[in-house]
Design a protein around this motif. Sequence first.
Motif, PDB file in Angstrom:
ATOM      1  N   LEU A 225      -0.709  -9.061  48.296  1.00  0.00           N
ATOM      2  CA  LEU A 225      -0.936  -7.617  48.675  1.00  0.00           C
ATOM      3  C   LEU A 225      -1.917  -6.906  47.330  1.00  0.00           C
ATOM      4  O   LEU A 225      -2.620  -6.315  47.501  1.00  0.00           O
ATOM      5  CB  LEU A 225       0.529  -6.935  48.377  1.00  0.00           C
ATOM      6  N   TYR A 226      -1.640  -7.304  46.200  1.00  0.00           N
ATOM      7  CA  TYR A 226      -2.449  -7.007  45.000  1.00  0.00           C
ATOM      8  C   TYR A 226      -3.661  -7.354  45.144  1.00  0.00           C
ATOM      9  O   TYR A 226      -4.554  -6.349  45.096  1.00  0.00           O
ATOM     10  CB  TYR A 226      -1.873  -7.571  43.746  1.00  0.00           C
ATOM     11  N   GLN A 227      -4.101  -8.691  45.799  1.00  0.00           N
ATOM     12  CA  GLN A 227      -5.450  -9.213  45.982  1.00  0.00           C
ATOM     13  C   GLN A 227      -6.116  -8.222  47.027  1.00  0.00           C
ATOM     14  O   GLN A 227      -7.297  -7.845  47.032  1.00  0.00           O
ATOM     15  CB  GLN A 227      -5.579 -10.557  46.111  1.00  0.00           C
ATOM     16  N   ASN A 228      -5.229  -8.091  48.022  1.00  0.00           N
ATOM     17  CA  ASN A 228      -5.787  -7.224  49.332  1.00  0.00           C
ATOM     18  C   ASN A 228      -6.260  -5.707  48.625  1.00  0.00           C
ATOM     19  O   ASN A 228      -7.166  -5.324  49.362  1.00  0.00           O
ATOM     20  CB  ASN A 228      -4.816  -7.011  50.399  1.00  0.00           C
ATOM     21  N   CYS A 229      -5.449  -5.224  47.948  1.00  0.00           N
ATOM     22  CA  CYS A 229      -5.847  -4.005  47.523  1.00  0.00           C
ATOM     23  C   CYS A 229      -7.110  -3.891  46.772  1.00  0.00           C
ATOM     24  O   CYS A 229      -7.951  -2.891  46.776  1.00  0.00           O
ATOM     25  CB  CYS A 229      -4.586  -3.103  46.442  1.00  0.00           C
TER      26      CYS A 229
ATOM     27  N   VAL B 204      -6.009   0.225  50.906  1.00  0.00           N
ATOM     28  CA  VAL B 204      -5.055   0.050  50.063  1.00  0.00           C
ATOM     29  C   VAL B 204      -3.778   0.699  50.448  1.00  0.00           C
ATOM     30  O   VAL B 204      -2.774   0.085  50.357  1.00  0.00           O
ATOM     31  CB  VAL B 204      -5.622   0.861  48.853  1.00  0.00           C
ATOM     32  N   ILE B 205      -3.873   1.778  51.096  1.00  0.00           N
ATOM     33  CA  ILE B 205      -2.663   2.618  51.496  1.00  0.00           C
ATOM     34  C   ILE B 205      -2.045   1.602  52.735  1.00  0.00           C
ATOM     35  O   ILE B 205      -0.666   1.659  52.767  1.00  0.00           O
ATOM     36  CB  ILE B 205      -2.991   3.780  51.839  1.00  0.00           C
ATOM     37  N   ALA B 206      -2.790   1.167  53.310  1.00  0.00           N
ATOM     38  CA  ALA B 206      -1.970   0.115  54.629  1.00  0.00           C
ATOM     39  C   ALA B 206      -1.266  -1.116  53.897  1.00  0.00           C
ATOM     40  O   ALA B 206      -0.197  -1.338  54.209  1.00  0.00           O
ATOM     41  CB  ALA B 206      -3.060  -0.559  55.378  1.00  0.00           C
TER      42      ALA B 206
ATOM     43  N   VAL C 114      -0.005   0.332  39.609  1.00  0.00           N
ATOM     44  CA  VAL C 114      -1.526   0.368  39.559  1.00  0.00           C
ATOM     45  C   VAL C 114      -2.113   1.102  40.666  1.00  0.00           C
ATOM     46  O   VAL C 114      -3.042   1.790  40.361  1.00  0.00           O
ATOM     47  CB  VAL C 114      -1.998  -1.306  39.517  1.00  0.00           C
ATOM     48  N   PHE C 115      -2.017   0.711  41.813  1.00  0.00           N
ATOM     49  CA  PHE C 115      -2.852   1.309  42.915  1.00  0.00           C
ATOM     50  C   PHE C 115      -2.395   2.431  43.395  1.00  0.00           C
ATOM     51  O   PHE C 115      -2.854   3.603  43.398  1.00  0.00           O
ATOM     52  CB  PHE C 115      -2.720   0.201  44.202  1.00  0.00           C
TER      53      PHE C 115
END
Length: 498
Positions: free
Chosen positions: A373-377, A390-392, A425-426
């Motif tokens: 998920l972190y990588q996706n963001c 990011v929100i998804a 972080v996000f």
Amino acid sequence: MERKKEKSHILKIHNTLSHKKELFEPINPPFVGMYVCGPTVYGEPHLGHARPAIVFDLLFRYLKYLDYKVRYVRNITDVGHLENDADEGEDKIAKKARIEQLEPMEVAQFYLDQYHFAMDALNVLRPSIESRASGHIMEQIDIVQKILDAGYAYESNGSVYFDVVKYDKDYHYGILSGRKLEDLLSSTRELDGQEEKRNSADFALWKKASPAHIMRWKSPWSEGFPGWHLECTAMSTKYLGKQFDIHGGGMDLMFPHHESEICQNKIANQTDTVRYWIHNNMVTINGQKMGKSLGNFITLNEFFTGNHHLLQQAYHPMTIRFFILQAHYSSTIDFSNEALIAAEKGMKKLFSAYDLLDKLKPSSSSTENTGILYQNCLHAMDDDLNSPIVIANLFEASRIINQANDGKTSLTQENINDLRDLFNVFLFDILGMKPTANDSMTDGLDNELMHVIIELRQKAKKDKDYTTADTIRDMLTQIGITLKDTKDGVEWSISQTK
RNA sequence: GGUACCAUGGCCGAGGGGCUAGGCAGAGGUCUGCAAAACCUUGUACGGCGGUUCGAAUCCGUCUGGUACCUCCA
């Protein structure tokens, strides 16, 4: 514990100049210079002000996350612009001042304070430098002189105009907006000072003040005031240099404002000053642009209080922020109560999932891949600041948390740390969201009172007196307090929008 | 008229030639005294018409509708 996360160096942003997503490479890494057109402080801040502020706050925060040393300059236009309606040639700020019998600077300060209040509520970080146009008259006069000396401007009756036709011969006019000079010349308008210009496309660098004009400064050409586009050139050059990385603003400023800046920069700085032009799209209301002149704008304060006939309820500043971040900055956002309420619910869902993290009991084994998920963001942010993605991913994270809480899946301590990192972080650092829960209610008399009430209701429940139990809950609901019977006890919260 | 851009399921909103986000709302279920919350199941949508392609919502053309800018505006 310091957790090592790989940060990206492949940020791509859409450059309006090239119409393409480009790899972001600072001119002088690790430093980044960013200039964004700020508000004209002669009116209350509205939704339209929130969008660029939040969009470029997102960029500011992300660049800092990437360890760039960012100098973010945002101007305050307190000199005012020319008006073109009934009161031709009048300075907006000066006009308002006369109506209200106040000093022009008093008016500017009043609305600047309002702007700051709203921006703070929206958790928009203050820029590194917030420069006021009125404080940079000397610099603006210098630039006018430079352009005159270079031969790309001419004086006419105390005013100075930029010679667009000459500029177009030597350079290419219209590179940002795609406009062609001949098209502009053929659509002449009746404008103030038109007869002073050699060509209709020329724009003012310095305007001689009419007797009625309150805000005025001495210059080599006349007592007057600087042209509309000059302040940004003056202040960006002063604080960021003759070349800098990012210039942002609303799409509506692309022409003529930013196009004119490009001309002024080119002549005064003898170089292409701005590397990346970034433009956020508009906020619409019922499909129409929200604007002062259209009379359909809703001020931020009205959103926060719900005091406007188009609003069904009050909206927390964080709901507004979330609503804006749920759309990509390059798309228009159409306002509606329905969309805002949906955003509000989604946002609360994320916050409560984050709160649950502290209550989760780690397992020895894991059924979930939380690292992805972190990588996706990260990838989403790198791809032209795609905050909706990011929100998804944060919603995906909240689903994982809730499932674990229901005992359907198991998470290790490492998973839990991953998820906490992800939110910190996000959601908090980069998207700049702030929990809306009212922490002050968890202690003090209020809390003790609630404790008493909840105990009474629990007793009623134990006695199977559900009528009383439900009455208590209904009455609390009426005054904006929500009770939740969970397996770990009773939770209560105050609704945001009551 | 010129310039830039957009049209996605009930609503909002990503994506972007085959793997078809996410949120909200709706339906059914699990849990619960009942709620609430949460979870599970349920939605094959990409404006019309042509074309390219083995295959298009995604590319090209065209039409329609919409927005912004061309005048201060975030």
